[in-house]
Design an enzyme around this catalytic site. Sequence first.
Site, PDB file in Angstrom:
ATOM      1  N   GLU A   9       0.806  -1.231   0.000  1.00 51.82           N
ATOM      2  CA  GLU A   9       0.000   0.000   0.000  1.00 51.82           C
ATOM      3  C   GLU A   9       0.831   1.270   0.000  1.00 51.82           C
ATOM      4  OE1 GLU A   9      -2.874  -2.260   2.951  1.00 51.82           O
ATOM      5  OE2 GLU A   9      -0.752  -2.387   2.562  1.00 51.82           O
ATOM      6  N   ASP A  83      -2.012  -5.125   3.495  1.00 52.84           N
ATOM      7  CA  ASP A  83      -2.117  -5.533   4.896  1.00 52.84           C
ATOM      8  C   ASP A  83      -2.965  -6.789   5.063  1.00 52.84           C
ATOM      9  OD1 ASP A  83      -0.555  -3.452   5.700  1.00 52.84           O
ATOM     10  OD2 ASP A  83      -2.207  -2.135   6.227  1.00 52.84           O
ATOM     11  N   ASP A  85      -5.687  -7.932   6.401  1.00 54.34           N
ATOM     12  CA  ASP A  85      -7.039  -7.807   6.946  1.00 54.34           C
ATOM     13  C   ASP A  85      -8.023  -7.714   5.788  1.00 54.34           C
ATOM     14  OD1 ASP A  85      -6.594  -5.277   5.960  1.00 54.34           O
ATOM     15  OD2 ASP A  85      -6.587  -4.277   7.899  1.00 54.34           O
ATOM     16  N   GLU A  87      -9.691  -5.217   4.539  1.00 52.74           N
ATOM     17  CA  GLU A  87      -9.452  -4.102   3.631  1.00 52.74           C
ATOM     18  C   GLU A  87      -8.247  -4.372   2.739  1.00 52.74           C
ATOM     19  OE1 GLU A  87      -9.720   0.751   3.897  1.00 52.74           O
ATOM     20  OE2 GLU A  87      -9.685  -0.472   5.708  1.00 52.74           O
ATOM     21  N   TYR A 321       1.391  -6.275  13.150  1.00 53.22           N
ATOM     22  CA  TYR A 321       0.261  -5.520  12.590  1.00 53.22           C
ATOM     23  C   TYR A 321      -0.631  -4.987  13.707  1.00 53.22           C
ATOM     24  CZ  TYR A 321      -3.382  -4.255   9.282  1.00 53.22           C
ATOM     25  OH  TYR A 321      -4.287  -3.565   8.537  1.00 53.22           O
ATOM     26  N   ARG A 323      -3.753  -3.674  13.764  1.00 50.52           N
ATOM     27  CA  ARG A 323      -5.219  -3.750  13.743  1.00 50.52           C
ATOM     28  C   ARG A 323      -5.628  -5.196  14.021  1.00 50.52           C
ATOM     29  NH1 ARG A 323      -3.887  -0.186   9.564  1.00 50.52           N
ATOM     30  NH2 ARG A 323      -4.607   1.943   9.941  1.00 50.52           N
ATOM     31  N   HIS A 367      -4.817 -13.479  13.448  1.00 53.03           N
ATOM     32  CA  HIS A 367      -3.845 -12.427  13.719  1.00 53.03           C
ATOM     33  C   HIS A 367      -3.229 -12.626  15.095  1.00 53.03           C
ATOM     34  CE1 HIS A 367      -6.179  -9.578  10.809  1.00 53.03           C
ATOM     35  NE2 HIS A 367      -5.495 -10.512  10.185  1.00 53.03           N
TER      36      HIS A 367
END
Length: 981
Positions: A9, A83, A85, A87, A321, A323, A367
């Site tokens: 990203e 990432d 997740d 998104e 990470y 989140r 995660h």
Amino acid sequence: MAKNLVIVESPAKAKTIGKYLGSDYVVEASIGHIMDLPKNDIGVELKHRTFEPTLIVSPGKEKVVDRLKKLAAKSDAVFLAPDPDREGEAIAAHLKFQLLPSVKDKSKVRRVTFNEITKKAVKAAFEHTRDVDENLVDAQQTRRVLDRLVGYQISPLLWDKVKRGLSAGRVQTVALRLIVEREAEINAFRPVEYWNIDAALSPGKGETEFTARMVGVNGEPIRVSNGVDADGKEQFLANSLPDKAAIDEVIGQLEKATWRVRSIEKRERRQNPKAPFTTSQLQQQAAGRLGFNVRRTMGVAQRLYEGIELGSEGTVGLITYMRTDSTRISPDAVAEIREWVGKKFGDKYLPETANTYKSKKDAQEAHEAIRPTSIALVPDQIRRYLSDEQYRLYKLIWERAVTSQMTPAVFDQTTVDIEAKAGKTAYDFRTTGSILKFDGFLRFEEETKKAKADRDAKAAAEEAKQRAQSADSEADEKDSTSEESSADRRLPDLTAEQALALSKLDPQQKFTQPPPRFNEASLVKALEEKGIGRPSTYASIINTIQERDYVKKISQKLVPTEMGTVVTTLLVKNFPYIFETGYTAQLESELDAVEEGTEKWTDLLKGFYGHFEKELKVAEQNMEDIKAMEVETDQICEKCGAPLYLKWGKFGSFYSCANFSNEKPMAISAAAWKKSEKDVLKKLGARFHHAELRISGTDPEGALRVVEVKDSKDRKELDAALRLAMTEWKKVSVEPHSCDFTKENFAAKPDLASPGSAEEQEEEFCDNCGRVMVLRNGPWGPFMACPGYNDDPPCKTIRKLTHKVQTKPPVQLDEPCPKCGKPLLQRDGQYGEFIACSGYPKCKYVKQELLDVPCPKCGGEIAVRKNRRGDTFYGCTRYPKCDFTSNQKLVNQTCPKCESAYLVELSNDKGTYLVCPNNREKLPKRRPRKGKGAAAEADESKLPPECGYEKKIGPPKPKEEPAELKKPDPDKTRPVVEAVA
């Protein structure tokens, strides 16, 4: 030779990963999402209920996509590494969709995920590539469609009923509902009085005193009723008496009572370490211990995750990470932490087996919790490479991960029950003390406490030296070093049945307090407990409700604005199912089911839209029109004595005089009056409502006649006046006698004058990297920007500045308006403070700073003005009839060479000069004008002759920064215009 293409990203992440992979890989950044729903259309198929989204390349990302396509066409393989997740999976899916036609071998487009950016983790990830997970993509796509359906179909309702430009969000509205409902609880709260009694006791004269609290009488607990809870169950305040009369009666008995120790209970108490951080816990702890808001916490954590340059070691990702809602950490990390603890503190700080922690039931266990990528990277050893906020947040994460694998702290806790016997009545008192026996995982906290205690002791000693010898200084010194100020409360050695001496009784009157307002940390906690949102959404939820001006932060507390309260009330009333907290949490669980593949995303949307469509139809018909609000109040107009009505305007509710009207006069024809007097009166009443009326006409001699009617609702008075007018006058007309008095409804708005609301302004932090943003000036005015614009890689995050929605109250000045005589007001506007007439809108006078030079073009006055960038210029007050402007200050002196009527003041590095306006060589070149005057200006034959006059009058003037740019107003910092790493 072709290379492998890796897409992440952000450029910062690309730089770190590129160092680990070597020369066979080209690492590029997509700079966030590359595809999204269109802005000018709902973009979701609703006719056949397929809910298929229409995705387009995000505006401004066309060049990025084209570049990635060209690189993909030349590469052997393409690895998608956003990432780990939902998104990130959606970004990977969109990249695959765009790049697949350009790739030679379609099977070589693979998904790569890693929870930490370290060489080991990245290498391992590229050995275990996979395809894009369509379930994760569906879950993210479903969330996006849900939000679009709510936003694009409810927002127009708010535009129509409240104010244009408002918006509604599926999750944000529920979060706002919590804040508004908490504010309603605070406003409805009624304090309850209660009293506590503390007794200062000692085993004997000269021995250590301690304090005990009264808890009962004759073995029965004392308590005061405190209403009922949400379930209707009665609540009580323990260890309390209700009023002064009860206190006086008890104190009278206690003063003559005999005191003794009834029993002593000693036990060992253990305090267990806490789990490693989840996202919400990190946000809460960073707010409480570091003072970081949610946006700042996530920005700094993002930078720590993507990588920091650590000297010879190169760029290293410091944390996993950030989140996540899982408390699990990998076995390798656990082993590394345990090894470090054993070597550093010894085996007594290391539990026999590794500590494990339970996550909440719907946590994503794929995660890990937030932890350091390597325990060997001790915060104090790498501090020189980190900014202050990076060091503080990293230390918080590092210590939490280490202490999670340490032994519990052990306390010796003593509970003493005391009896005060007065006749047949026994009054029960109790005190508790605890001493830290073994610090265990509190080792870090104890070291911090000791360091702080040393600093405080030194500061107190220095202060004591500087003060004069007085009782106050002696008391202050004692307080700063006394044992009672420490965390442990120590008790003297006591035995059962031991007699005690009473030193004094301390009755304390108290009142229950309303529930506290939410701050960012407590709101995150409430959202997590209620299952609203997910770790990746908490920051955006809180930012959004502040950016929409539904919530204002005062003294770090989230206070709903009037707009936020009105919008929430309307939406909850008209959409009781969609914006119910339980249903919002249920949707989150269903999205998890879509991610796991146990529920189809279309089934979820069909179920949601069935409820939503029904409520939408009802709301379109029944939603209250706030714009048309007109409520009579018991307040009186200060100008004419008429009642005031509560109305709704551009900046919220305000009070307006009942006699205000903008209706035009209404002519009354003799034919209409003769046909039906009742119909004429009815039309007048409907049109002018409650206004004071003025009936005018001309008598037979042609003179103007006027009759005043105080209230159009009074049919008898109006009928009598009209009968007289229609009988004797001609050209009869009725018009409202309008009173323009208004005042703001400050009671419905956050108190901007309250303590804390005018405190030092908060710094703004970059969403991407967490650094303090700076104010810059651009072609479209001032804006907030990240200072890392020229870094490698650059951070180009910016935020635009917009007009305040809720302005500060105007201040009345003693100076009268030169036009109408009404007092002038100092107001707060988009470009700063200005002075204007209080009679606006009838009188539009605005005080301006004028020069003593007539306008060279029309002879009018020249005023000092500012453009939207804060730059000063000089222009004619007759604009737009006269368009004369000048960037240089005009001086009322005649040019001695060409006799120009004025000179201009020009300042440069060499000095300050008076220059003739015809000295075209000396003056800065102006851009050619556009429009009607462009041709005339371009015709040099019509220009006056060139003049070379100039005269130095002083040294160079310092370049002043515009006032608006010296201190940015955080209330004007609003939506992110562009956020790229």
